[in-house]
Design a protein around this motif. Structure first.
Motif, PDB file in Angstrom:
ATOM      1  N   GLU A  44       0.958  -1.036  -0.042  1.00  0.00           N
ATOM      2  CA  GLU A  44       0.181   0.146  -0.245  1.00  0.00           C
ATOM      3  C   GLU A  44       0.920   1.052   0.023  1.00  0.00           C
ATOM      4  O   GLU A  44       0.610   2.067  -0.612  1.00  0.00           O
ATOM      5  CB  GLU A  44      -0.826   0.018   1.066  1.00  0.00           C
ATOM      6  CG  GLU A  44      -2.325  -1.005   0.976  1.00  0.00           C
ATOM      7  CD  GLU A  44      -2.682  -0.847   2.294  1.00  0.00           C
ATOM      8  OE1 GLU A  44      -2.573  -0.387   3.474  1.00  0.00           O
ATOM      9  OE2 GLU A  44      -4.134  -1.625   2.090  1.00  0.00           O
ATOM     10  N   LEU A  45       1.892   1.252   0.809  1.00  0.00           N
ATOM     11  CA  LEU A  45       2.898   2.244   0.809  1.00  0.00           C
ATOM     12  C   LEU A  45       3.476   2.793  -0.709  1.00  0.00           C
ATOM     13  O   LEU A  45       3.551   3.644  -1.213  1.00  0.00           O
ATOM     14  CB  LEU A  45       3.815   2.260   2.021  1.00  0.00           C
ATOM     15  CG  LEU A  45       5.070   3.211   2.009  1.00  0.00           C
ATOM     16  CD1 LEU A  45       4.288   4.656   2.546  1.00  0.00           C
ATOM     17  CD2 LEU A  45       6.008   2.779   2.874  1.00  0.00           C
ATOM     18  N   GLU A  46       3.962   1.460  -1.246  1.00  0.00           N
ATOM     19  CA  GLU A  46       4.450   1.623  -2.517  1.00  0.00           C
ATOM     20  C   GLU A  46       3.495   2.171  -3.598  1.00  0.00           C
ATOM     21  O   GLU A  46       3.797   3.197  -4.404  1.00  0.00           O
ATOM     22  CB  GLU A  46       5.140   0.281  -3.336  1.00  0.00           C
ATOM     23  CG  GLU A  46       6.348  -0.042  -2.344  1.00  0.00           C
ATOM     24  CD  GLU A  46       7.564   0.847  -2.540  1.00  0.00           C
ATOM     25  OE1 GLU A  46       7.667   1.455  -3.556  1.00  0.00           O
ATOM     26  OE2 GLU A  46       8.047   1.285  -1.481  1.00  0.00           O
ATOM     27  N   GLN A  47       2.177   1.688  -3.580  1.00  0.00           N
ATOM     28  CA  GLN A  47       1.233   2.189  -4.389  1.00  0.00           C
ATOM     29  C   GLN A  47       0.665   3.736  -3.958  1.00  0.00           C
ATOM     30  O   GLN A  47       0.863   4.480  -5.176  1.00  0.00           O
ATOM     31  CB  GLN A  47      -0.177   1.267  -4.211  1.00  0.00           C
ATOM     32  CG  GLN A  47      -0.093  -0.072  -4.582  1.00  0.00           C
ATOM     33  CD  GLN A  47      -1.164  -0.568  -4.504  1.00  0.00           C
ATOM     34  OE1 GLN A  47      -1.969  -0.475  -3.662  1.00  0.00           O
ATOM     35  NE2 GLN A  47      -1.464  -1.838  -5.144  1.00  0.00           N
ATOM     36  N   TRP A  48       0.985   4.160  -3.000  1.00  0.00           N
ATOM     37  CA  TRP A  48       0.763   5.450  -2.513  1.00  0.00           C
ATOM     38  C   TRP A  48       1.916   6.492  -2.912  1.00  0.00           C
ATOM     39  O   TRP A  48       1.527   7.492  -3.547  1.00  0.00           O
ATOM     40  CB  TRP A  48       0.643   5.617  -0.838  1.00  0.00           C
ATOM     41  CG  TRP A  48       0.355   7.242  -0.448  1.00  0.00           C
ATOM     42  CD1 TRP A  48      -0.718   7.443  -0.393  1.00  0.00           C
ATOM     43  CD2 TRP A  48       1.331   7.942   0.041  1.00  0.00           C
ATOM     44  NE1 TRP A  48      -0.627   8.808  -0.044  1.00  0.00           N
ATOM     45  CE2 TRP A  48       0.655   8.805   0.457  1.00  0.00           C
ATOM     46  CE3 TRP A  48       2.753   7.779   0.293  1.00  0.00           C
ATOM     47  CZ2 TRP A  48       1.268  10.108   0.977  1.00  0.00           C
ATOM     48  CZ3 TRP A  48       3.281   9.001   0.865  1.00  0.00           C
ATOM     49  CH2 TRP A  48       2.598  10.113   1.068  1.00  0.00           C
ATOM     50  N   LYS A  49       3.175   6.134  -2.774  1.00  0.00           N
ATOM     51  CA  LYS A  49       4.261   6.886  -3.548  1.00  0.00           C
ATOM     52  C   LYS A  49       3.994   6.879  -4.968  1.00  0.00           C
ATOM     53  O   LYS A  49       4.503   8.188  -5.250  1.00  0.00           O
ATOM     54  CB  LYS A  49       5.404   5.969  -3.200  1.00  0.00           C
ATOM     55  CG  LYS A  49       5.960   6.227  -1.673  1.00  0.00           C
ATOM     56  CD  LYS A  49       7.366   5.615  -1.427  1.00  0.00           C
ATOM     57  CE  LYS A  49       7.727   5.524   0.061  1.00  0.00           C
ATOM     58  NZ  LYS A  49       9.020   4.771   0.434  1.00  0.00           N
TER      59      LYS A  49
END
Length: 99
Positions: A36-41
């Motif tokens: 989720e963090l990578e998608q958000w970035k």
């Protein structure tokens, strides 16, 4: 005509889960948060680029309006000079009953 329905995929990786209800391990929860963090970035980078382009476009419009305003005001001075010359020319003409 035959209706074409998109094939539905029952792939386990595309299935939504509720971490509170489903029993998942800490490692799985950590992996979900990392993804989720990578998608958000990735999404944030696209938005940042779009925001910069929008800001530059708005800035260009503002500078254009500002420049046009100054150019327009400088043109008004020329019209004032022409009006003054016309007044001088009228005042130098002989006075008649029609004037």
């Amino acid at each position: 005509m035959a209706e074409k329905k998109p094939s539905s995929s029952e792939a386990p990786f595309a299935k939504r889960i509720d971490p509170a209800k489903e029993g998942i391990s800490k490692e799985q929860l950590h992996f979900i948060r990392q993804v989720e963090l990578e998608q958000w970035k990735k999404k944030t980078q696209k938005l940042r680029t779009r925001n910069v382009v929008t800001g530059l476009a708005i800035g260009a419009v503002v500078v254009g309006i500002y420049g046009y305003t100054f150019w327009s005001v400088s043109q008004e001075r020329i019209m004032d000079e022409i009006d003054e010359e016309a007044k001088r020319a009228r005042s130098q003409m002989p006075k008649t009953g029609a004037n």
